[in-house]
Motif scaffolding. Structure first.
Motif, short mmCIF file in Angstrom:
data_model
loop_
_atom_site.label_atom_id
_atom_site.label_comp_id
_atom_site.label_asym_id
_atom_site.label_seq_id
_atom_site.Cartn_x
_atom_site.Cartn_y
_atom_site.Cartn_z
N GLY A 90 0.83 -1.25 0.03
CA GLY A 90 0.06 -0.04 0.05
C GLY A 90 0.94 1.30 -0.07
O GLY A 90 0.40 2.23 0.71
N ASP A 124 0.58 7.43 8.32
CA ASP A 124 -0.21 8.13 7.62
C ASP A 124 -1.32 7.27 7.23
O ASP A 124 -2.52 7.82 7.09
CB ASP A 124 0.61 8.48 6.17
CG ASP A 124 1.67 9.30 6.17
OD1 ASP A 124 1.45 10.09 7.28
OD2 ASP A 124 2.55 9.46 5.27
N LYS A 125 -1.41 5.98 7.14
CA LYS A 125 -2.57 5.31 6.74
C LYS A 125 -3.41 5.13 8.06
O LYS A 125 -4.71 5.20 7.88
CB LYS A 125 -1.90 3.63 6.56
CG LYS A 125 -1.18 3.41 5.08
CD LYS A 125 -0.51 1.95 5.19
CE LYS A 125 -1.49 0.88 4.87
NZ LYS A 125 -2.05 0.94 3.55
N GLN A 126 -2.80 5.06 9.20
CA GLN A 126 -3.56 5.12 10.56
C GLN A 126 -4.42 6.70 10.45
O GLN A 126 -5.72 6.54 10.72
CB GLN A 126 -3.09 5.22 11.63
CG GLN A 126 -3.66 5.02 13.01
CD GLN A 126 -2.75 4.65 14.06
OE1 GLN A 126 -1.61 5.03 14.18
NE2 GLN A 126 -3.10 4.33 15.27
N ARG A 153 -5.45 8.06 8.06
CA ARG A 153 -6.42 8.20 7.04
C ARG A 153 -7.66 7.12 6.93
O ARG A 153 -8.74 7.06 6.34
CB ARG A 153 -5.92 7.64 5.42
CG ARG A 153 -4.89 8.95 5.17
CD ARG A 153 -4.77 8.93 3.76
NE ARG A 153 -4.17 7.30 3.01
CZ ARG A 153 -2.95 7.24 3.16
NH1 ARG A 153 -2.01 7.93 3.54
NH2 ARG A 153 -2.73 5.75 2.77
N GLY A 154 -7.39 6.24 8.27
CA GLY A 154 -8.23 4.99 8.54
C GLY A 154 -8.10 4.02 7.47
O GLY A 154 -9.16 3.23 7.25
N ASP A 155 -6.92 3.67 6.84
CA ASP A 155 -6.78 2.88 5.80
C ASP A 155 -6.18 1.60 6.38
O ASP A 155 -5.06 1.59 7.07
CB ASP A 155 -5.54 3.50 4.80
CG ASP A 155 -5.28 2.39 3.61
OD1 ASP A 155 -6.00 1.42 3.58
OD2 ASP A 155 -4.32 2.68 2.69
N THR A 156 -6.92 0.48 6.25
CA THR A 156 -6.55 -0.83 7.11
C THR A 156 -6.14 -1.85 5.77
O THR A 156 -6.08 -3.05 6.38
CB THR A 156 -7.51 -1.43 7.80
OG1 THR A 156 -8.89 -1.45 6.96
CG2 THR A 156 -7.94 -0.18 9.30
N SER A 157 -5.92 -1.53 4.63
CA SER A 157 -5.69 -2.33 3.63
C SER A 157 -4.20 -2.71 3.83
O SER A 157 -3.40 -2.13 4.27
CB SER A 157 -5.91 -1.59 2.26
OG SER A 157 -5.03 -0.87 2.00
N HIS A 203 -1.00 -3.71 7.78
CA HIS A 203 -2.19 -3.89 8.94
C HIS A 203 -2.33 -5.29 9.63
O HIS A 203 -2.73 -5.24 10.63
CB HIS A 203 -3.47 -3.34 8.35
CG HIS A 203 -4.66 -3.17 9.29
ND1 HIS A 203 -4.81 -2.17 10.13
CD2 HIS A 203 -5.36 -3.97 9.52
CE1 HIS A 203 -5.76 -2.28 10.85
NE2 HIS A 203 -6.45 -3.50 10.66
#
Length: 420
Positions: free
Chosen positions: A158, A218-220, A222-226, A230
Protein backbone atom coordinates in the motif's frame (compact mmCIF):
# COMPACT_ATOMS: atom_id res chain seq x y z
CA UNK A 1 22.08 -20.95 -10.75
CA UNK A 2 20.78 -20.67 -14.31
CA UNK A 3 23.74 -22.00 -16.27
CA UNK A 4 23.02 -24.78 -18.76
CA UNK A 5 26.67 -25.91 -18.64
CA UNK A 6 28.50 -25.18 -15.35
CA UNK A 7 32.12 -24.03 -15.64
CA UNK A 8 33.50 -24.39 -12.09
CA UNK A 9 36.27 -26.92 -11.44
CA UNK A 10 34.18 -29.00 -9.03
CA UNK A 11 35.98 -27.73 -5.93
CA UNK A 12 34.53 -24.25 -5.35
CA UNK A 13 34.67 -22.63 -1.92
CA UNK A 14 30.95 -22.42 -1.12
CA UNK A 15 31.55 -19.75 1.51
CA UNK A 16 33.11 -17.43 -1.09
CA UNK A 17 30.67 -15.11 -2.86
CA UNK A 18 33.13 -14.75 -5.74
CA UNK A 19 32.68 -18.47 -6.48
CA UNK A 20 29.15 -17.62 -7.64
CA UNK A 21 30.03 -14.83 -10.08
CA UNK A 22 29.51 -17.19 -13.05
CA UNK A 23 26.37 -18.67 -11.58
CA UNK A 24 26.13 -21.37 -8.95
CA UNK A 25 29.10 -23.80 -8.98
CA UNK A 26 27.00 -26.75 -10.06
CA UNK A 27 29.94 -29.02 -10.80
CA UNK A 28 30.91 -28.69 -7.15
CA UNK A 29 27.38 -29.47 -6.01
CA UNK A 30 27.21 -32.48 -8.34
CA UNK A 31 30.50 -33.82 -6.93
CA UNK A 32 29.28 -33.35 -3.36
CA UNK A 33 26.00 -35.13 -4.10
CA UNK A 34 27.97 -38.09 -5.48
CA UNK A 35 30.92 -38.23 -3.10
CA UNK A 36 30.21 -36.25 0.07
CA UNK A 37 26.52 -35.46 0.68
CA UNK A 38 27.31 -34.18 4.19
CA UNK A 39 30.40 -32.11 3.51
CA UNK A 40 32.32 -29.96 5.96
CA UNK A 41 33.64 -26.56 4.81
CA UNK A 42 35.89 -24.18 6.64
CA UNK A 43 34.91 -20.51 6.51
CA UNK A 44 37.29 -17.57 6.69
CA UNK A 45 36.68 -15.45 9.78
CA UNK A 46 33.80 -17.60 11.01
CA UNK A 47 32.88 -21.10 12.11
CA UNK A 48 32.75 -23.74 9.39
CA UNK A 49 29.56 -25.43 8.25
CA UNK A 50 28.05 -28.66 6.94
CA UNK A 51 26.55 -28.73 3.43
CA UNK A 52 23.44 -30.76 2.61
CA UNK A 53 23.24 -31.13 -1.17
CA UNK A 54 20.95 -34.08 -2.02
CA UNK A 55 17.27 -33.46 -2.76
CA UNK A 56 15.87 -36.07 -0.38
CA UNK A 57 18.17 -34.97 2.46
CA UNK A 58 17.13 -31.34 2.01
CA UNK A 59 13.46 -32.34 2.07
CA UNK A 60 13.86 -34.48 5.18
CA UNK A 61 15.94 -32.01 7.18
CA UNK A 62 13.98 -28.92 6.14
CA UNK A 63 10.88 -30.23 7.89
CA UNK A 64 12.73 -31.30 11.04
CA UNK A 65 12.83 -27.99 12.92
CA UNK A 66 13.30 -29.76 16.25
CA UNK A 67 16.67 -31.05 15.05
CA UNK A 68 17.72 -28.10 12.89
CA UNK A 69 16.65 -24.73 14.23
CA UNK A 70 16.14 -21.46 12.36
CA UNK A 71 16.27 -19.57 15.63
CA UNK A 72 20.00 -18.92 15.49
CA UNK A 73 20.18 -17.31 12.07
CA UNK A 74 19.45 -18.36 8.48
CA UNK A 75 22.63 -17.14 6.75
CA UNK A 76 26.18 -18.47 6.95
CA UNK A 77 27.61 -15.60 8.94
CA UNK A 78 28.11 -15.91 12.69
CA UNK A 79 26.19 -13.58 14.93
CA UNK A 80 25.89 -13.04 18.65
CA UNK A 81 22.62 -13.75 20.43
CA UNK A 82 22.11 -9.99 20.85
CA UNK A 83 22.56 -9.47 17.09
CA UNK A 84 20.13 -12.29 16.38
CA UNK A 85 17.45 -10.78 18.64
CA UNK A 86 17.84 -7.35 17.05
CA UNK A 87 17.74 -8.58 13.47
CA UNK A 88 15.44 -11.60 13.43
CA UNK A 89 12.31 -11.85 11.34
CA UNK A 90 9.77 -14.63 11.68
CA UNK A 91 11.99 -16.55 9.23
CA UNK A 92 14.48 -16.83 12.09
CA UNK A 93 12.06 -18.44 14.51
CA UNK A 94 10.79 -21.99 14.96
CA UNK A 95 7.26 -23.21 15.63
CA UNK A 96 5.25 -22.33 17.63
CA UNK A 97 6.61 -18.74 17.55
CA UNK A 98 6.92 -18.87 13.78
CA UNK A 99 3.39 -20.20 13.40
CA UNK A 100 1.84 -17.42 15.51
CA UNK A 101 3.29 -14.73 13.26
CA UNK A 102 2.64 -16.67 10.09
CA UNK A 103 -1.05 -17.11 10.78
CA UNK A 104 -1.48 -13.31 10.95
CA UNK A 105 -0.36 -12.78 7.38
CA UNK A 106 -0.85 -16.09 5.61
CA UNK A 107 -4.38 -15.25 4.45
CA UNK A 108 -3.08 -12.24 2.56
CA UNK A 109 -0.82 -14.55 0.53
CA UNK A 110 -3.19 -17.51 0.13
CA UNK A 111 -3.91 -18.89 -3.34
CA UNK A 112 -7.53 -17.55 -3.51
CA UNK A 113 -6.51 -14.06 -2.38
CA UNK A 114 -3.50 -13.92 -4.70
CA UNK A 115 -5.71 -14.99 -7.61
CA UNK A 116 -7.60 -11.72 -7.19
CA UNK A 117 -4.45 -9.88 -8.30
CA UNK A 118 -4.51 -11.46 -11.76
CA UNK A 119 -6.10 -8.50 -13.56
CA UNK A 120 -3.77 -6.01 -11.85
CA UNK A 121 -0.73 -8.10 -12.73
CA UNK A 122 -1.83 -8.35 -16.34
CA UNK A 123 -2.26 -4.57 -16.56
CA UNK A 124 1.21 -4.04 -15.07
CA UNK A 125 2.67 -6.53 -17.57
CA UNK A 126 0.92 -4.70 -20.42
CA UNK A 127 2.53 -1.44 -19.34
CA UNK A 128 6.01 -2.96 -18.96
CA UNK A 129 5.89 -4.77 -22.30
CA UNK A 130 4.44 -1.80 -24.20
CA UNK A 131 7.46 0.18 -23.07
CA UNK A 132 10.13 -2.34 -24.13
CA UNK A 133 8.39 -3.18 -27.41
CA UNK A 134 9.03 0.35 -28.61
CA UNK A 135 12.77 -0.07 -28.06
CA UNK A 136 13.20 -3.71 -29.18
CA UNK A 137 16.64 -3.86 -27.45
CA UNK A 138 16.87 -3.49 -23.66
CA UNK A 139 18.15 -4.93 -20.38
CA UNK A 140 15.67 -7.69 -19.58
CA UNK A 141 16.44 -7.50 -15.85
CA UNK A 142 16.24 -3.76 -15.34
CA UNK A 143 13.36 -3.12 -17.73
CA UNK A 144 11.21 -6.23 -17.22
CA UNK A 145 12.22 -8.60 -14.42
CA UNK A 146 12.73 -5.82 -11.87
CA UNK A 147 9.62 -3.90 -12.83
CA UNK A 148 6.84 -6.42 -12.23
CA UNK A 149 7.60 -7.51 -8.64
CA UNK A 150 8.48 -3.90 -7.76
CA UNK A 151 5.07 -2.63 -8.84
CA UNK A 152 3.30 -5.54 -7.17
CA UNK A 153 5.19 -4.78 -3.99
CA UNK A 154 3.48 -1.39 -3.95
CA UNK A 155 0.08 -3.08 -4.21
CA UNK A 156 0.82 -5.41 -1.30
CA UNK A 157 2.35 -2.80 0.99
CA UNK A 158 0.00 0.00 0.00
CA UNK A 159 2.84 2.39 -0.82
CA UNK A 160 2.77 5.32 -3.29
CA UNK A 161 4.10 4.37 -6.73
CA UNK A 162 6.58 7.26 -6.57
CA UNK A 163 8.31 5.54 -3.63
CA UNK A 164 8.77 2.13 -5.25
CA UNK A 165 12.11 2.62 -6.93
CA UNK A 166 13.62 3.92 -3.69
CA UNK A 167 12.16 0.99 -1.76
CA UNK A 168 13.58 -1.56 -4.17
CA UNK A 169 17.00 0.11 -4.10
CA UNK A 170 16.97 -0.21 -0.32
CA UNK A 171 15.82 -3.82 -0.60
CA UNK A 172 18.73 -4.52 -2.94
CA UNK A 173 21.13 -3.01 -0.43
CA UNK A 174 19.78 -5.45 2.15
CA UNK A 175 19.53 -8.76 0.35
CA UNK A 176 22.39 -8.11 -2.12
CA UNK A 177 24.68 -6.88 0.65
CA UNK A 178 27.58 -8.90 -0.77
CA UNK A 179 27.59 -7.19 -4.19
CA UNK A 180 29.43 -3.85 -4.45
CA UNK A 181 27.12 -2.76 -7.27
CA UNK A 182 24.23 -2.57 -4.82
CA UNK A 183 25.79 -1.37 -1.57
CA UNK A 184 28.81 0.47 -0.21
CA UNK A 185 28.65 -1.74 2.88
CA UNK A 186 29.69 -5.06 1.33
CA UNK A 187 29.34 -7.71 4.01
CA UNK A 188 32.67 -9.48 3.51
CA UNK A 189 34.72 -6.50 2.30
CA UNK A 190 33.78 -3.53 4.50
CA UNK A 191 33.61 -2.96 8.24
CA UNK A 192 29.91 -3.39 8.96
CA UNK A 193 30.23 -3.67 12.73
CA UNK A 194 28.34 -0.40 13.25
CA UNK A 195 25.26 -1.99 11.63
CA UNK A 196 25.38 -5.37 13.34
CA UNK A 197 22.01 -4.83 15.06
CA UNK A 198 20.24 -3.86 11.81
CA UNK A 199 18.50 -6.23 9.38
CA UNK A 200 20.99 -7.91 7.02
CA UNK A 201 23.73 -5.98 8.84
CA UNK A 202 22.95 -2.97 6.62
CA UNK A 203 22.16 0.72 7.29
CA UNK A 204 19.40 0.40 4.68
CA UNK A 205 17.39 -1.35 7.38
CA UNK A 206 17.20 1.85 9.40
CA UNK A 207 16.07 3.82 6.31
CA UNK A 208 13.33 1.29 5.59
CA UNK A 209 12.17 1.25 9.19
CA UNK A 210 11.82 5.04 9.27
CA UNK A 211 9.83 4.82 6.04
CA UNK A 212 7.55 2.07 7.39
CA UNK A 213 6.86 4.00 10.58
CA UNK A 214 5.81 7.09 8.64
CA UNK A 215 3.78 5.01 6.18
CA UNK A 216 1.78 3.36 8.97
CA UNK A 217 1.18 6.70 10.70
CA UNK A 218 -0.18 8.12 7.44
CA UNK A 219 -2.38 5.06 6.86
CA UNK A 220 -3.70 5.22 10.41
CA UNK A 221 -4.53 8.90 10.02
CA UNK A 222 -6.55 8.10 6.87
CA UNK A 223 -8.19 5.04 8.43
CA UNK A 224 -6.63 2.86 5.74
CA UNK A 225 -6.57 -0.77 6.92
CA UNK A 226 -5.71 -2.35 3.57
CA UNK A 227 -2.60 -4.38 2.94
CA UNK A 228 -0.51 -6.93 4.73
CA UNK A 229 1.14 -4.43 7.10
CA UNK A 230 -2.15 -3.82 8.91
CA UNK A 231 -2.58 -7.58 9.39
CA UNK A 232 0.81 -8.05 10.99
CA UNK A 233 0.07 -5.37 13.57
CA UNK A 234 -3.10 -7.10 14.82
CA UNK A 235 -3.09 -9.05 18.12
CA UNK A 236 -2.77 -12.83 17.82
CA UNK A 237 -5.18 -15.34 19.36
CA UNK A 238 -3.59 -14.71 22.77
CA UNK A 239 -3.74 -10.92 22.53
CA UNK A 240 -0.02 -10.53 21.83
CA UNK A 241 1.21 -7.94 19.34
CA UNK A 242 4.57 -7.85 17.63
CA UNK A 243 7.19 -5.50 18.97
CA UNK A 244 8.50 -2.45 17.16
CA UNK A 245 11.72 -4.29 16.31
CA UNK A 246 9.81 -7.27 14.92
CA UNK A 247 7.64 -4.99 12.76
CA UNK A 248 10.73 -3.19 11.42
CA UNK A 249 12.38 -6.44 10.49
CA UNK A 250 9.20 -7.85 8.93
CA UNK A 251 8.87 -4.77 6.73
CA UNK A 252 12.49 -5.08 5.63
CA UNK A 253 11.94 -8.76 4.84
CA UNK A 254 8.88 -7.99 2.71
CA UNK A 255 10.70 -5.31 0.73
CA UNK A 256 13.80 -7.42 0.14
CA UNK A 257 12.52 -10.97 -0.27
CA UNK A 258 9.21 -9.93 -1.80
CA UNK A 259 10.97 -8.30 -4.70
CA UNK A 260 14.31 -9.94 -5.33
CA UNK A 261 13.43 -13.63 -5.54
CA UNK A 262 10.66 -13.09 -8.09
CA UNK A 263 12.87 -10.72 -10.06
CA UNK A 264 15.58 -13.32 -10.39
CA UNK A 265 13.07 -16.05 -11.26
CA UNK A 266 11.81 -13.88 -14.11
CA UNK A 267 15.37 -13.03 -15.16
CA UNK A 268 16.22 -16.74 -15.32
CA UNK A 269 13.06 -17.39 -17.36
CA UNK A 270 14.01 -14.72 -19.89
CA UNK A 271 17.58 -16.03 -20.07
CA UNK A 272 16.27 -19.52 -20.81
CA UNK A 273 13.92 -18.23 -23.52
CA UNK A 274 16.71 -16.19 -25.09
CA UNK A 275 19.04 -19.19 -25.27
CA UNK A 276 16.56 -21.96 -26.01
CA UNK A 277 14.27 -20.65 -28.82
CA UNK A 278 12.24 -23.86 -28.76
CA UNK A 279 10.91 -22.89 -25.32
CA UNK A 280 9.27 -19.77 -26.73
CA UNK A 281 7.66 -21.87 -29.46
CA UNK A 282 6.36 -24.29 -26.84
CA UNK A 283 4.79 -21.47 -24.87
CA UNK A 284 3.26 -19.99 -28.00
CA UNK A 285 1.73 -23.35 -28.89
CA UNK A 286 0.29 -23.61 -25.38
CA UNK A 287 0.35 -27.40 -25.44
CA UNK A 288 -1.22 -29.47 -22.72
CA UNK A 289 -1.06 -28.11 -19.19
CA UNK A 290 1.95 -25.94 -19.93
CA UNK A 291 0.72 -22.82 -18.14
CA UNK A 292 0.41 -24.83 -14.95
CA UNK A 293 3.78 -26.56 -15.20
CA UNK A 294 6.00 -23.94 -16.87
CA UNK A 295 6.16 -21.39 -14.01
CA UNK A 296 7.28 -24.03 -11.51
CA UNK A 297 9.89 -25.34 -13.92
CA UNK A 298 11.36 -21.89 -14.50
CA UNK A 299 11.41 -21.30 -10.74
CA UNK A 300 13.09 -24.69 -10.12
CA UNK A 301 15.71 -23.86 -12.70
CA UNK A 302 16.26 -20.39 -11.26
CA UNK A 303 16.38 -21.44 -7.57
CA UNK A 304 16.86 -17.81 -6.52
CA UNK A 305 17.19 -18.53 -2.79
CA UNK A 306 20.19 -20.82 -2.97
CA UNK A 307 20.45 -21.85 0.66
CA UNK A 308 19.16 -21.45 4.17
CA UNK A 309 21.27 -22.15 7.21
CA UNK A 310 20.04 -24.09 10.22
CA UNK A 311 21.72 -24.87 13.55
CA UNK A 312 21.83 -28.34 15.09
CA UNK A 313 20.00 -28.53 18.41
CA UNK A 314 21.71 -31.82 19.35
CA UNK A 315 24.33 -34.24 18.04
CA UNK A 316 23.16 -36.49 15.22
CA UNK A 317 24.61 -39.03 12.78
CA UNK A 318 24.22 -38.80 9.02
CA UNK A 319 26.12 -40.35 6.10
CA UNK A 320 28.64 -41.83 8.53
CA UNK A 321 29.50 -38.49 10.13
CA UNK A 322 28.56 -36.74 13.38
CA UNK A 323 27.03 -33.28 13.37
CA UNK A 324 27.53 -31.65 16.76
CA UNK A 325 25.06 -29.52 18.71
CA UNK A 326 25.55 -25.88 17.68
CA UNK A 327 27.02 -26.73 14.25
CA UNK A 328 25.82 -24.74 11.27
CA UNK A 329 24.07 -26.85 8.62
CA UNK A 330 23.44 -25.35 5.18
CA UNK A 331 20.49 -26.65 3.16
CA UNK A 332 21.47 -26.04 -0.48
CA UNK A 333 18.14 -25.72 -2.30
CA UNK A 334 19.99 -24.80 -5.49
CA UNK A 335 21.76 -28.17 -5.41
CA UNK A 336 18.65 -30.15 -4.50
CA UNK A 337 16.90 -28.65 -7.54
CA UNK A 338 19.63 -30.06 -9.83
CA UNK A 339 19.78 -33.49 -8.21
CA UNK A 340 19.92 -36.16 -10.93
CA UNK A 341 18.24 -38.61 -8.54
CA UNK A 342 15.18 -36.37 -8.30
CA UNK A 343 14.96 -34.81 -11.78
CA UNK A 344 15.56 -36.15 -15.29
CA UNK A 345 17.98 -33.89 -17.20
CA UNK A 346 17.98 -31.34 -14.35
CA UNK A 347 20.10 -28.79 -16.24
CA UNK A 348 17.54 -28.49 -19.01
CA UNK A 349 14.24 -26.63 -18.82
CA UNK A 350 11.34 -29.03 -19.34
CA UNK A 351 8.22 -26.89 -19.43
CA UNK A 352 5.96 -29.94 -19.09
CA UNK A 353 7.91 -31.46 -16.17
CA UNK A 354 5.57 -33.32 -13.87
CA UNK A 355 5.81 -34.19 -11.11
CA UNK A 356 8.12 -31.35 -10.19
CA UNK A 357 9.14 -31.71 -6.55
CA UNK A 358 11.47 -28.72 -6.54
CA UNK A 359 12.30 -27.06 -3.23
CA UNK A 360 12.73 -23.47 -4.41
CA UNK A 361 10.00 -22.35 -1.99
CA UNK A 362 11.25 -24.42 0.96
CA UNK A 363 8.47 -26.96 0.47
CA UNK A 364 7.85 -29.49 3.18
CA UNK A 365 9.04 -27.32 6.04
CA UNK A 366 7.37 -24.78 8.34
CA UNK A 367 9.07 -21.92 6.50
CA UNK A 368 7.52 -22.57 3.09
CA UNK A 369 7.56 -19.30 1.18
CA UNK A 370 4.54 -17.08 1.84
CA UNK A 371 4.84 -15.51 -1.59
CA UNK A 372 4.95 -18.70 -3.66
CA UNK A 373 1.48 -18.32 -5.18
CA UNK A 374 2.20 -14.72 -6.10
CA UNK A 375 5.57 -15.62 -7.64
CA UNK A 376 4.00 -18.36 -9.76
CA UNK A 377 1.23 -16.02 -10.90
CA UNK A 378 3.62 -13.21 -11.81
CA UNK A 379 5.86 -15.54 -13.84
CA UNK A 380 2.89 -17.10 -15.62
CA UNK A 381 1.13 -13.87 -16.57
CA UNK A 382 4.29 -12.13 -17.73
CA UNK A 383 5.16 -15.05 -20.01
CA UNK A 384 1.59 -15.26 -21.33
CA UNK A 385 1.63 -11.59 -22.24
CA UNK A 386 5.10 -11.87 -23.77
CA UNK A 387 4.24 -14.68 -26.16
CA UNK A 388 1.21 -12.75 -27.37
CA UNK A 389 3.49 -9.95 -28.54
CA UNK A 390 6.87 -11.51 -29.37
CA UNK A 391 8.04 -14.19 -31.77
CA UNK A 392 11.47 -14.51 -30.19
CA UNK A 393 13.90 -13.03 -27.70
CA UNK A 394 17.68 -13.13 -28.23
CA UNK A 395 20.57 -12.39 -25.89
CA UNK A 396 22.79 -9.69 -27.40
CA UNK A 397 25.66 -9.45 -24.92
CA UNK A 398 27.16 -11.02 -21.79
CA UNK A 399 24.91 -11.51 -18.78
CA UNK A 400 26.12 -10.85 -15.24
CA UNK A 401 25.34 -12.61 -11.99
CA UNK A 402 24.79 -11.24 -8.53
CA UNK A 403 27.82 -11.63 -6.26
CA UNK A 404 26.18 -13.80 -3.63
CA UNK A 405 26.08 -17.36 -2.36
CA UNK A 406 22.67 -16.69 -0.79
CA UNK A 407 20.53 -15.14 -3.53
CA UNK A 408 21.27 -16.40 -7.03
CA UNK A 409 20.33 -14.18 -9.90
CA UNK A 410 21.20 -12.61 -13.22
CA UNK A 411 21.47 -8.89 -12.59
CA UNK A 412 22.10 -7.83 -16.20
CA UNK A 413 20.78 -9.44 -19.41
CA UNK A 414 20.90 -7.50 -22.71
CA UNK A 415 18.32 -8.78 -25.21
CA UNK A 416 16.63 -7.99 -28.49
CA UNK A 417 13.06 -9.00 -29.33
CA UNK A 418 11.16 -9.67 -32.53
CA UNK A 419 7.43 -8.92 -32.63
CA UNK A 420 4.49 -10.63 -34.26
Amino acid sequence: MTSFTPTDDGHADLSDHDAFLDGAPHNTFARLRREDPLAWSEMKGAKGFWSITRHQDVLDLNRNFELLSSARGIRMEDQTYEEYLARRTFQETDPPDHSRTRVLVSKAFSKPVVALFEEQIRLICDSILDDVMERRSFDAVKDVARQLPMRMLGQILGTPEADLDWLVEKGDQLIANTDPEFTEHVLDKADTDAYRFMPFRSPAGADLYDYAKKLMQDKQRRGDTSGVLHLILQPDAHGNVISETEFRNFFCLLVAAGNDTTRYSIAASLYALANRPELMKQLQAGEGNIWETAPDEFIRWASPTMHFRRTATRDFEMHGKTVKEGDKVILWFVSANRDEQAFDNPFEVNLLRTPNRHVAFGQGGPHICLGMWLARLEVRILLQEMVKRMTRIEQTGPHEYLRSNFIGGIKRLPVRIALH
